[in-house]
Design an enzyme around this catalytic site. Structure first.
Site, PDB file in Angstrom:
ATOM      1  CD  GLU A   1      74.540   3.472 -75.468  1.00  0.00           C
ATOM      2  OE1 GLU A   1      73.814   4.037 -75.477  1.00  0.00           O
ATOM      3  OE2 GLU A   1      74.119   2.430 -75.380  1.00  0.00           O
TER       4      GLU A   1
ATOM      5  CB  CYS B   1      73.061   6.491 -72.546  1.00  0.00           C
ATOM      6  SG  CYS B   1      72.832   7.026 -70.467  1.00  0.00           S
TER       7      CYS B   1
END
Ligand code: ADP
Length: 530
Positions: free
Chosen positions: A430, A333
């Site tokens: 993402e 992340c």
């Protein structure tokens, strides 16, 4: 090829592949010989002889099958082979794990900090003593290269060591009273039972980062690891038991994620949920925690900008961006999701970066020299493909890679794509894969605007040799973590966490303890009476 995809998790298989009357260890052995290649079998038997290969959940210190006997497969993402079948648990098992944690809390929270510290330290020692086996387990079920996996064990264990030390530093306060016959104290006490829900990308470290401070403060935990990577969690729990962390203080249940999550949320005995994973699931958990007003820590998705200014040292910028982007095949992340490059250095950077990325060796994480393993599953590759098609259809150009790797399976070529703009999916969400999108900018103000133009706010990176700019930009970035001339910034001694929709709370460091402590104010009156 069948992979351990998201779809499989929700529905546990009823298949009991081996006779249930056989002793547990024997069942695993039989399973290996039937399902695995010789190579994998030798890794697996080494793991098995270390006693760390566990397939049952851990409830109240007892290794436990799912009550209805259901199991789910754990696959090696590099080969698709089934590594093991683990218990597929749900609501009932979770409720029992919560009760065990609640019972254990009564005594664990009453131990002296020094005693809790000693056991945590022992757990750290055992994790490090088994670094190799744990690293192999991580590579086997998660796919990252063995060297990186061993690094994760060191990193993961460091949280246990750090919080073993912090256990002894939970200080309160004495406040000067407003009336002469009073004394005012502030005590810090453990929150209680904690539900810890963790993802697959760091099968060990995401657990120790939560469980370390929780246990240090006197809390007990019910861990729900990802169904894609439960074996590392189970091995770590086995070592916790060996370290003298009492039965019930650490429980592990895995299987039907929504059922387990709902049981944790519904229980008034669970006083805190700590979660690392997708923003969508994090939001659900946050809403669900409202019913019993639980404390919540969330470490959710990022959309990390990596800003390379004209005045950066090119070599430092290449090295840092490479690390920030391609670690764990882009599946973290805090991975650089957008590489913003100033126009004066753009072409030079694109050229040098392509040369560096070209050298990344892709393959099975057990192979020597491999630095890019597979993606976790087919769904992950499909996502990368969708994002790439979207970008190309909107005018982006593939400089390197851009397709599945010739190794097949879930291997994807390390990719660089230029002329990306803020309208493309690659900029908005993402990608969680080995794709580096390059975006061009002119001025510092424009770079800051582009970097902050997202709901995420976890990690950001800047590369510059200008000290004033370092401060200006670090302050202006709406992110919880900023790396300056450095692509790998996580450490157990610094606070990790995001702002905006990237989450709540901090993990690691002295701040990580606060997440597991309640503040109690005690007012002592009538002090003048003899
Ligand atoms: P990722 O896309 O990285 O797998 P997820 O948020 O789906 O992220 O998963 C992170 C963790 O959350 C995993 O352990 C997963 O099983 C768990 N999870 C997924 N859905 C739920 C849910 N509804 N309730 C509780 N946990 C869940």
């Amino acid at each position: 090829m069948s992979l351990g995809g998201v779809g499989r998790i929700a529905i546990c298989g009823y298949r009991r592949i081996l006779a249930s009357h056989l002793p547990h260890v024997q069942r695993i052995t039989l399973q290996f010989s039937r399902q695995m290649s010789t190579e994998m079998q030798s890794v697996a038997s080494r793991l098995q002889s270390s006693g760390l290969l566990r397939t049952q959940g851990l409830i109240g210190g007892k290794w436990t099958n799912a009550y209805d006997g259901k199991t789910l497969e754990v696959n090696n993402p590099a080969t698709g082979e089934i590594i093991a079948e683990v218990a597929c648990m749900g609501r009932k098992e979770t409720n029992d794990a919560i009760s065990s944690a609640f019972d254990a809390y009564k005594s664990w929270s009453k131990l002296t900090a020094a005693e809790r510290s000693k056991r945590l330290r022992k757990w750290y020692d055992l994790l490090m003593a088994h670094q190799e086996e744990l690293g192999q387990l991580i590579t086997l079920e998660q796919g990252k290269p063995l060297k990186e996996a061993m690094g994760e064990v060191g990193y993961g264990a460091s949280f246990i060591e750090f919080f073993a030390e912090e256990a002894k530093r939970v200080y309160g306060d004495i406040i000067p009273p407003t009336l002469p016959d009073r004394r005012l104290f502030v005590l810090k006490q453990p929150v209680g039972v904690v539900g810890a829900i963790t993802p697959w990308n760091f099968p060990l470290a995401m657990i120790t980062r939560k469980v370390g401070p929780a246990l240090a403060c006197g809390c007990t935990v019910v861990i729900k690891p990802s169904e894609l990577t439960p074996l590392t969690a189970l091995a770590a729990a086995e070592l916790a038991l060996q370290a003298g962390i009492p039965p019930g203080a650490v429980n592990v249940v895995m299987g039907n994620a929504p059922d387990i999550g709902d049981a944790l949320l519904a229980s008034p005995q669970v006083r805190k949920i700590t979660f690392t994973g997708s923003t969508a699931v994090g939001k659900k958990l946050m809403a669900g925690a409202a019913g019993t007003v639980k404390r919540v820590s969330l470490e959710l998705g990022g959309n990390a900008p990596c800003i390379v200014f004209d005045d950066a040292d090119l070599d430092v910028a290449i090295k840092g961006t490479l690390a920030a982007k391609f670690r764990n095949s882009g599946q973290t992340c805090v991975c650089a999701n957008r590489v913003l490059v100033q126009e004066g250095i753009y072409d030079k950077f694109a050229d040098a970066f392509s040369k560096a990325v070209q050298n990344l060796k892709v393959g099975d994480g057990f192979r020597e020299g491999v630095v890019q393993g597979p993606l976790i599953n087919e769904a992950a590759v499909n996502k990368v493909e969708t994002f790439l098609q979207d970008a190309v259809s909107k005018g982006a150009k593939v400089l390197l890679g851009g397709k599945r790797h010739s190794l097949g399976m879930t291997f994807y070529e390390p990719t660089i794509i230029s002329d990306v703009n803020s309208e493309m999916l690659l900029s908005r969400e993402e990608v969680f894969g080995p794709v580096a999108p390059l975006l061009r900018f002119k001025t510092e103000e424009e770079a800051i605007h582009m970097a902050n133009d997202t709901n995420a706010g976890l990690a950001a990176y800047i590369f510059t040799n200008n000290v004033q700019r370092t401060w200006r930009v670090s302050e202006a970035l709406e992110y919880g973590l900023v790396g300056v001339n450095e692509g790998i910034i996580s450490t157990e001694v610094a606070p990790f966490g995001g702002i905006k929709q990237s989450g709540l709370g901090r993990e690691g460091s002295k701040y990580g303890m606060d997440e597991y402590l309640e503040i109690k104010y005690v007012c002592l009156g009538d002090m003048n009476r003899n």
